[in-house]
Design a protein around this motif. Sequence first.
Motif, mmCIF file in Angstrom:
data_model
loop_
_atom_site.group_PDB
_atom_site.id
_atom_site.type_symbol
_atom_site.label_atom_id
_atom_site.label_comp_id
_atom_site.label_asym_id
_atom_site.label_seq_id
_atom_site.Cartn_x
_atom_site.Cartn_y
_atom_site.Cartn_z
ATOM 1 N N SER A 395 -65.034 45.012 -15.469
ATOM 2 C CA SER A 395 -64.492 44.775 -14.160
ATOM 3 C C SER A 395 -65.618 44.255 -13.267
ATOM 4 O O SER A 395 -66.784 44.294 -13.655
ATOM 5 C CB SER A 395 -63.915 46.082 -13.605
ATOM 6 O OG SER A 395 -63.424 45.919 -12.299
ATOM 7 N N LEU A 396 -65.268 43.782 -12.072
ATOM 8 C CA LEU A 396 -66.316 43.393 -11.146
ATOM 9 C C LEU A 396 -67.166 44.614 -10.764
ATOM 10 O O LEU A 396 -68.389 44.551 -10.787
ATOM 11 C CB LEU A 396 -65.711 42.769 -9.879
ATOM 12 C CG LEU A 396 -66.724 42.387 -8.790
ATOM 13 C CD1 LEU A 396 -67.667 41.297 -9.287
ATOM 14 C CD2 LEU A 396 -66.006 41.946 -7.519
ATOM 15 N N LEU A 397 -66.508 45.733 -10.443
ATOM 16 C CA LEU A 397 -67.191 46.910 -9.916
ATOM 17 C C LEU A 397 -67.076 48.115 -10.846
ATOM 18 O O LEU A 397 -66.063 48.291 -11.521
ATOM 19 C CB LEU A 397 -66.574 47.301 -8.567
ATOM 20 C CG LEU A 397 -66.496 46.231 -7.485
ATOM 21 C CD1 LEU A 397 -65.717 46.770 -6.292
ATOM 22 C CD2 LEU A 397 -67.885 45.768 -7.064
ATOM 23 N N ASP A 398 -68.080 48.954 -10.840
ATOM 24 C CA ASP A 398 -67.919 50.296 -11.386
ATOM 25 C C ASP A 398 -66.916 51.005 -10.479
ATOM 26 O O ASP A 398 -67.154 51.136 -9.269
ATOM 27 C CB ASP A 398 -69.247 51.063 -11.360
ATOM 28 C CG ASP A 398 -70.211 50.629 -12.448
ATOM 29 O OD1 ASP A 398 -69.744 50.067 -13.454
ATOM 30 O OD2 ASP A 398 -71.416 50.858 -12.282
ATOM 31 N N ASN A 399 -65.792 51.446 -11.051
ATOM 32 C CA ASN A 399 -64.728 51.926 -10.187
ATOM 33 C C ASN A 399 -64.112 53.223 -10.678
ATOM 34 O O ASN A 399 -64.639 53.883 -11.568
ATOM 35 C CB ASN A 399 -63.666 50.828 -10.012
ATOM 36 C CG ASN A 399 -63.092 50.358 -11.335
ATOM 37 O OD1 ASN A 399 -62.974 51.132 -12.282
ATOM 38 N ND2 ASN A 399 -62.724 49.087 -11.414
ATOM 39 N N PHE A 400 -62.989 53.591 -10.095
ATOM 40 C CA PHE A 400 -62.271 54.807 -10.442
ATOM 41 C C PHE A 400 -61.497 54.581 -11.732
ATOM 42 O O PHE A 400 -60.525 53.833 -11.746
ATOM 43 C CB PHE A 400 -61.315 55.171 -9.297
ATOM 44 C CG PHE A 400 -60.495 56.409 -9.549
ATOM 45 C CD1 PHE A 400 -61.090 57.665 -9.561
ATOM 46 C CD2 PHE A 400 -59.126 56.323 -9.766
ATOM 47 C CE1 PHE A 400 -60.332 58.804 -9.776
ATOM 48 C CE2 PHE A 400 -58.359 57.465 -9.978
ATOM 49 C CZ PHE A 400 -58.960 58.701 -9.987
ATOM 50 N N GLU A 401 -61.948 55.216 -12.803
ATOM 51 C CA GLU A 401 -61.321 54.998 -14.111
ATOM 52 C C GLU A 401 -60.286 56.088 -14.414
ATOM 53 O O GLU A 401 -60.399 56.851 -15.373
ATOM 54 C CB GLU A 401 -62.395 54.915 -15.201
ATOM 55 C CG GLU A 401 -63.120 53.582 -15.235
ATOM 56 C CD GLU A 401 -62.213 52.419 -15.599
ATOM 57 O OE1 GLU A 401 -61.168 52.649 -16.247
ATOM 58 O OE2 GLU A 401 -62.518 51.271 -15.229
ATOM 59 N N TRP A 402 -59.294 56.152 -13.516
ATOM 60 C CA TRP A 402 -58.134 57.003 -13.711
ATOM 61 C C TRP A 402 -58.515 58.456 -14.002
ATOM 62 O O TRP A 402 -59.246 59.042 -13.236
ATOM 63 C CB TRP A 402 -57.211 56.398 -14.771
ATOM 64 C CG TRP A 402 -56.864 54.968 -14.484
ATOM 65 C CD1 TRP A 402 -57.306 53.852 -15.143
ATOM 66 C CD2 TRP A 402 -56.051 54.474 -13.406
ATOM 67 N NE1 TRP A 402 -56.806 52.707 -14.562
ATOM 68 C CE2 TRP A 402 -56.032 53.057 -13.498
ATOM 69 C CE3 TRP A 402 -55.318 55.087 -12.384
ATOM 70 C CZ2 TRP A 402 -55.329 52.259 -12.603
ATOM 71 C CZ3 TRP A 402 -54.605 54.290 -11.491
ATOM 72 C CH2 TRP A 402 -54.617 52.895 -11.608
ATOM 73 N N VAL A 403 -58.021 59.056 -15.074
ATOM 74 C CA VAL A 403 -58.247 60.493 -15.282
ATOM 75 C C VAL A 403 -59.723 60.840 -15.458
ATOM 76 O O VAL A 403 -60.115 61.997 -15.313
ATOM 77 C CB VAL A 403 -57.439 61.042 -16.473
ATOM 78 C CG1 VAL A 403 -55.953 60.884 -16.234
ATOM 79 C CG2 VAL A 403 -57.862 60.415 -17.775
#
Length: 440
Positions: A395-403
């Motif tokens: 993804s572009l950003l390190d982000n919220f990976e759900w659970v």
Amino acid sequence: MGEAANLSRRAVMAGVAGTAAAALAPVAQAAGKAPKPLPTGFLWGTATAAHQIEGNNINADLWLAENIKPTLFAEPSLDACDAYHRYEEDIALAAKLGFNAHRFGIEWARIEPEPGKFSEAELDHYLRVLEACHAHGLAPIVTYSHWTVPRWFAMRGGFEHADSSDLFARFAEKATAKLGPLIHAAATFNEANTARALQANPMFKTIAPFARAMFAACAKASGSDRFASVVFADLDKSEANQVLAHEKAFQAIKAGPGDFPVGITIALQAVQGVGEGNKAEAVAAQLVGPWMGAAAKGDFVGMQTYTRILIDKAGLVAAPKGAEMTAAGYEFYPEALGETIRYAAKATGKPIYVTENGIATEDDTRRVAYIDRALAEVRACINDGIDVRGYLHWSLLDNFEWVFGYKQRFGLVAVDRQTFRRTPKPSATYLGKRARANRL
């Protein structure tokens, strides 16, 4: 959460999805064969999802699930990457890195927070996101629904409810009326086969009781007798309605305004057979269900591939001994992308966009290696005449990976959890240079 906490990101949220026929052999470019030029307008970019980056998506079903007890989520999304406010910074950064496309989601729960009550302010927000893309030379690829739905929709039973397809099509029509003229391409649903793939995973029996308890708590907190998510839906009740929702939304979007291709994205991992009597073909068909047929009726199919799965006569087989594993718990196998592109092209006859492909890792040199090998597969497919029109990295950003919250890092750009400062990794520069040179 017990054993559920150990399930990989894609095992939980997309299962072991995949539909590459076992008979597909690895691609080998013929010796001396000159590479074909990339298609005119080939898209290079990154993919994001609204709920995973925007933050404070309080009207969404999964916002409640993250904050309820019991919950499957390791932590709540909260501010996420604050991309709701920092979208122009992110888009400018993507353009500076060398990309020419940007995939992002519009959040139904923001646009229609109550049934039939549409927010012009939120539609204006997404219009500004589109305008920023154009101002920075990025073709906007829009996802109308990336797993989250409005809380009121989940309280009615989600896509298990008889009129769900009409409600989703109404949202698509309203959003397109405002945003359509600035959209370059769009997908109705992200990884539409997610629930099917998850429930085919042998680990689903472990996670199912946790999911039932979580959504029962959501229903109680909502004052409803039900609360149905897209990912954990009852397929017997929901899948036909969701296919119909895709079809109706497709027609609503194509009606305009705007004139752009509309398709669907599907989670596809390479399904490879092991030994005599293996069940790879049956598993592949089970994982995709009706969605490849639905994709064949659209303008393109979005390919979302991360790894392979191995199937013998008894079912799922563990990765080979000594295989490199990613931080998300599955095998490092970028070559899977070539297999899935070939499968989808043959199955649908439609142009292919790679709408997600990437790796969770703390070692950015392995991300560079993954990208390099994945792009070689895209090149081989194009050399063989397959109509591949873009590569969008997750993804572009390190982000919220759900659970799994913020522990798995798929981004080309690191995000400080306190200040939200964006810091490009070497992999961002590497892929950006490839994009700027238009070189697979």
